[in-house]
Design an enzyme around this catalytic site. Structure first.
Site: not given
Lengths: 476, 309
Positions: A182, A234-237, A239, A256, A290, A387
Site C-alpha cells: 500500500k 513511516g512514522s513512529t506513531e 509504527g 523503519e 527519516c 522529528e
C-alpha cells in the site's frame, strides 16, 4: 554581471498521467470498493488524478491473490527463474526512467534532479541487486535452504514513494514471497506505473498487488489474517500502532520509523565539504528523509565559522518548481505536513532558539517552506527532540568528543548519524559509540542496495538492503 | 638564514597546514553536481558572451612566430568576422619575447597582453633569470604576467622559498598584474591546491591560475572549486579580492559554462567578470562562437565557418 539561469523545466507530459487509476490486484487494474480519492500536485495544488480506494473486501481479494500466486507459481519457482523477472523489472525501470522521474516529482514535489539522479537509479539498482540474490539464497548465511515466509503486507511512506517500494518489493520477491503493497495516499501514482511495469515484465498474476487508500486500507492490510509478514516504513506513531496490531500473532514484523540524526562536525573537518554534507543532510528531499541530519552538532571552536559558511551556502539554494532541473529544494508534500513543519518551527522560536532563512521567494500556490536553520538550540527544545520532517536544521554545539557522543545519543531515535573529521581514528572512535543504524563518515545520505539500513530504539527494528535485508523475508 | 626568516617560514608552514582540509570525494561530488546545472536559452546566450569575454587567447609553442601572434591578435579583436556583436576576448597570452609584437598588433583595441615569464613552464631557473624574464616582458608592454611557482620547492615543504619568489616577481611586475600558476596537476592533492592558493594570495598574487597547459591533468572542476573557495575565504579574511583562471583542457562551450556555474555558486556573482575570472583556453573560443551562432540561427554551421589561427 548577474548570471541568471533560465528556467529549464522537464515537460510534465512525459509522465503520461491518466485521469483515473485503479488498484492492481491479481494482475488486473480494478476499481476499489471505497470512495475514490484525489492525488494532488504539491507544487501548485492542482488535482493530478483520481485513484481507487481499497476497502476491506479489496484488501481481502489482494491478499488471496497473493496467496494463490505464492502457493501455485512464485513459491515453487526456482530462484534462477525468479531472478529473470527481477532483472526484467530492473531493465524496464531503466527504460521508463524519465517517465518515472517526472511523475515522481509531480506527485511528490521533490526536485527532478533528485528523482532523476537518485531515486529512479537506486530503484533499478535494488532490483538488479536482489535479482542477483534470488538463486543464491543458500549462500546468504541463513542455512542451506531458507524458505520464503509467504504473503508480505507492505506499507510505505510518501517521501520516497518509488524507492521505498523497491526496498520492500525487491527482496521480498527475490526470497520467493508475494506481496500486497500500500503506497501512501498522497503519492500513489508511481506505484501504479510500477504495477504496469510488472505487467510489461509478464510477472505472474498476483505476485505483486498494489492496494491504494489511506490509513484505513493500511490497517485492514496489516490486520488481515492471511498475511505472514508485515513491513512498514513511516512514522513512529503509526509504527507503534502496527506493532500492537501484530503482537501475539505469528506475523513477522520489521519497522523503519522516524529519526533525529546528529551530524557531528569536529573542528578538524574539511569545512567546505562538511557544509555541503550538512546541506545535503537536511535539505535533500526538503528534509522529508527519516535519516535526515536534522541536528547539527558542531564543535564550539569552529561553530561561528561553520555557521557563516552554512548560511552563505544556504543562500545559494534554489527553491521552486520541482520540474526545473536547476531546483535544489522542491515543495512540501502536503498541506498537513506543511502545517506540522510550521508548528514545530514556531515552537523553536517560542522556546528561545534563533531562526534564520535565506532571502528566497516562494511560489504563491502550493506547499512551500523556506530552508531554515535554528541556532542557540538546547537539547530540551522540541526542535531538538521531535522529528520535524522538513527543511529545518537545529544547531547545537559541543566541546569534547565525549559530549558530542552523549548529545548525539540523547534522543529516543537511532536511525542514522554523520561524522565529519579528517582524523580516521576519531571516525572509528565516534562511530563505535553512536547508537544509530547507519553512521556516515565525511558524507551523508548515501544509499546503496548492498548496504543494510535500519534503526535502533524508536527508529524501529530490522534491516533493509544488503544480505541483511534478505533475513526479513526468509524463514530463518 | 636569519632567525627572523626562520620564524617567518615556520609561521607560514603552520598557517598553511592549519587551513581546513579538503575532502576529495566531497569536492568532486560538489563539482559534479554544479556541473549538472541546466543552462538554456537566454541564460545560455548570456553565458556564452560572458565566457568569450573571459578568454585569454593563448599561443605557447616553441614554434611561435610574429606572424602567428599577429593572426591571434586579429582574432582576439574580432573573434567572429561575420558578427561584430561578438565580444572581444580578455587578453592575448604569449611568450615574453613576442610581447612587443602582440602589443603593437593590439594597439587601440583595449585588449591586454599577458606574458608567461619566470622560465615557463617548468619554473626551474635561478630567481635572477625569472626576474629578468619578467622585467623583459613588462618592459615590452605586458599588462599581465603569468608566473609559474617552483613546484619542487613547494613539494619539498620549502614554502618560504616559493613565497619569497612570488613577492620578488610581484615587485618586478610593477604595474602589471600577476597571475600565479600553481600547476595543480603536479601538486597532486586538493589539500596542496588549497595551500598553494593561500600561499600565492598571501604573497601578493592578483590572480591564481591552475595550470600551464603543458601538464596533464590541467584545469579540472574540483581543483577550480577549491581555488574559488580559497579566493572567497581570502576576501572574507583580508578584504582583498583575487581572481581565478582555470587553464588547459577546457574545449567546449558546455565545459566553459560549467566553470561559470562554479564561479556563480562558489565565489559568487561578483567574480563573474573578466577582471576576476579568466578562461585559459584557446580551442574553446571557436566552439563558443559556433554555439552562439546556433542559438541565434537555430542551425549548426561547420568548423570551416570559423577561423583557425
Amino acid at each position: 554581471m548577474v548570471f541568471e539561469y533560465a528556467p529549464a523545466p522537464e515537460s510534465a507530459s512525459v509522465a503520461r498521467i491518466r485521469e483515473s487509476y485503479g488498484q492492481f490486484v491479481g494482475g488486473e487494474f480494478v476499481r476499489g470498493g471505497g470512495e475514490p480519492f484525489k492525488s494532488v500536485n504539491p507544487a501548485d495544488e492542482t488535482v493530478l488524478a483520481e485513484v481507487a480506494c481499497a476497502d476491506d473486501g479489496d484488501v481481502d481479494r489482494a491478499v488471496k491473490a497473493a496467496r494463490t500466486a505464492f502457493d501455485k507459481v512464485w513459491g515453487p519457482m526456482p530462484g534462477a527463474e525468479r531472478a529473470k523477472y527481477l532483472y526484467r523489472i530492473a531493465r524496464l525501470v531503466q527504460e521508463r526512467a524519465r517517465e518515472l522521474a517526472v511523475l515522481e516529482s509531480i506527485d511528490n514535489g521533490k526536485p527532478i534532479r533528485e528523482s532523476r539522479d537518485v531515486d529512479v537509479p537506486l530503484v533499478a539498482a535494488h532490483f538488479f541487486y536482489y535479482a542477483g540474490w534470488a538463486d543464491k539464497l543458500g549462500h546468504a548465511g541463513f542455512g542451506t535452504d531458507p524458505r520464503p515466509l509467504g504473503v508480505a503486507a507492505q506499507v510505505i511512506p510518501w517521501n520516497f514513494p518509488l524507492l521505498m517500494l523497491a526496498w520492500k518489493i525487491a527482496p521480498a520477491l527475490a526470497c520467493g514471497n508475494t506481496v500486497v503493497l500500500k503506497p501512501a495516499e498522497t503519492t500513489p501514482l508511481t506505484a501504479l506505473v510500477f504495477a504496469d511495469i510488472c505487467r510489461q515484465a509478464e510477472l505472474p498474476a498476483g505476485v505483486v498487488n498494489i492496494v491504494t487508500g489511506a490509513g484505513e486500507t493500511g490497517r485492514a492490510l496489516v490486520a488481515h489474517e492471511g498475511v505472514d509478514k508485515v513491513a512498514f516504513t513511516g512514522s513512529t506513531e503509526v509504527g507503534k500502532e502496527i506493532a500492537r496490531t501484530v503482537a501475539g500473532t505469528r506475523k513477522r514484523l520489521t519497522l523503519e520509523l522516524g529519526g533525529k540524526a546528529a551530524n557531528i562536525v569536529y573542528d578538524d573537518a574539511a569545512l567546505d565539504q562538511a557544509v555541503e554534507g550538512v546541506v545535503d543532510g537536511i535539505f535533500f528531499n526538503q528534509g522529508h528523509v527519516c535519516c535526515a541530519g536534522s541536528r547539527l552538532l558542531v564543535q564550539e571552536s569552529i561553530a561561528d565559522e561553520l555557521l557563516a559558511r552554512l548560511k552563505a551556502r544556504m543562500a545559494t539554494l534554489r527553491v521552486g518548481d520541482p520540474l526545473d532541473k536547476n531546483t535544489d529544494v522542491g515543495a512540501v508534500n502536503s498541506a498537513a505536513q506543511l502545517e506540522r513543519i510550521r508548528e514545530l518551527a514556531a515552537s523553536g522560536e517560542a522556546e528561545g532558539a534563533t531562526r534564520w532563512s535565506p532571502p528566497c521567494e516562494l511560489p504563491g500556490r502550493g506547499f512551500w517552506f523556506a530552508p531554515t536553520v535554528f541556532t542557540g538550540v538546547a537539547q530540551s527544545h522540541r526542535i531538538a527532540r521531535e522529528e520535524i520532517f522538513g527543511p529545518v536544521l537545529s544547531v547545537l554545539t559541543f566541546r569534547t568528543p565525549d559530549e558530542a557522543v552523549a548529545k548525539a545519543n540523547n534522543t529516543p531515535y537511532g536511525l542514522s548519524a554523520g561524522i565529519w573529521t579528517e582524523k580516521g581514528s576519531r571516525i572509528l572512535w565516534t562511530a563505535q559509540r553512536l547508537r544509530a543504524g547507519v553512521v556516515w563518515a565525511n558524507t551523508f545520505n548515501k544509499f546503496d542496495p548492498a548496504s543494510p539500513f535500519g534503526g535502533y530504539k524508536e527508529s524501529g527494528f530490522g534491516r533493509e538492503g544488503g544480505r541483511h535485508g534478505l533475513e526479513a523475508y526468509l524463514d530463518v | 638564514m636569519s632567525t627572523e626568516t626562520l620564524t617567518g617560514a615556520a609561521e607560514l608552514r603552520a598557517f598553511l597546514h592549519g587551513l581546513p582540509g579538503v575532502d576529495r570525494v566531497g569536492a568532486e561530488e560538489r563539482a559534479a553536481r554544479l556541473a549538472s546545472r541546466s543552462i538554456k536559452t537566454t541564460a545560455k546566450a548570456a553565458a556564452i558572451d560572458l565566457a568569450i569575454s573571459m578568454v585569454d587567447l593563448t599561443t605557447l609553442e616553441g614554434a611561435d612566430t610574429p606572424g602567428k601572434v599577429r593572426a591571434l591578435c586579429a582574432k582576439a579583436a574580432r573573434p567572429d568576422p561575420d558578427d561584430p556583436d561578438v565580444p572581444r576576448v580578455a587578453a592575448v597570452c604569449v611568450y615574453s619575447d613576442l610581447v612587443d609584437v602582440a602589443v603593437r598588433a593590439l594597439d587601440g583595441t583595449g585588449i591586454g597582453v599577458a606574458s608567461v615569464a619566470t622560465s615557463f613552464p617548468s619554473g626551474r631557473a635561478p630567481l635572477e633569470a625569472k626576474l629578468a624574464d619578467t622585467r623583459a616582458a613588462v618592459d615590452s608592454g605586458a599588462a599581465e604576467i603569468d608566473m609559474v611557482i617552483d613546484r619542487g620547492a613547494f613539494l619539498a615543504g620549502d614554502y618560504a622559498k616559493v613565497f619569497d619568489q612570488i613577492v620578488a616577481v610581484k615587485e618586478a611586475c610593477g604595474p602589471a598584474h600577476l597571475k600565479v600558476i600553481l600547476e595543480t596537476g603536479e601538486l597532486a592533492t586538493l589539500d596542496n591546491v588549497r595551500r598553494a592558493s593561500w600561499l600565492a594570495m598571501r604573497a601578493g598574487a592578483d590572480f591564481i591560475k591552475t595550470s600551464t597547459g603543458k601538464v596533464s591533468p590541467a584545469a579540472t572542476l574540483p581543483v577550480t572549486l577549491v581555488m574559488l573557495e580559497a579566493v572567497r575565504d581570502f576576501r572574507a579574511a583580508t578584504g582583498r579580492r583575487v581572481g581565478v583562471k582555470p587553464a588547459g583542457g577546457i574545449r567546449t562551450t558546455k565545459d566553459a559554462i560549467k566553470y561559470l556555474v562554479l564561479v556563480n555558486e562558489t565565489a559568487g556573482p561578483d567574480w563573474l567578470s573578466p577582471a576576476w575570472f579568466r578562461l585559459g583556453a584557446s580551442s574553446v573560443l571557436n566552439d563558443l562562437l559556433m554555439q552562439r551562432r546556433k542559438l541565434a540561427t537555430g542551425v549548426y554551421s561547420g568548423p570551416d565557418y570559423f577561423t583557425q589561427d
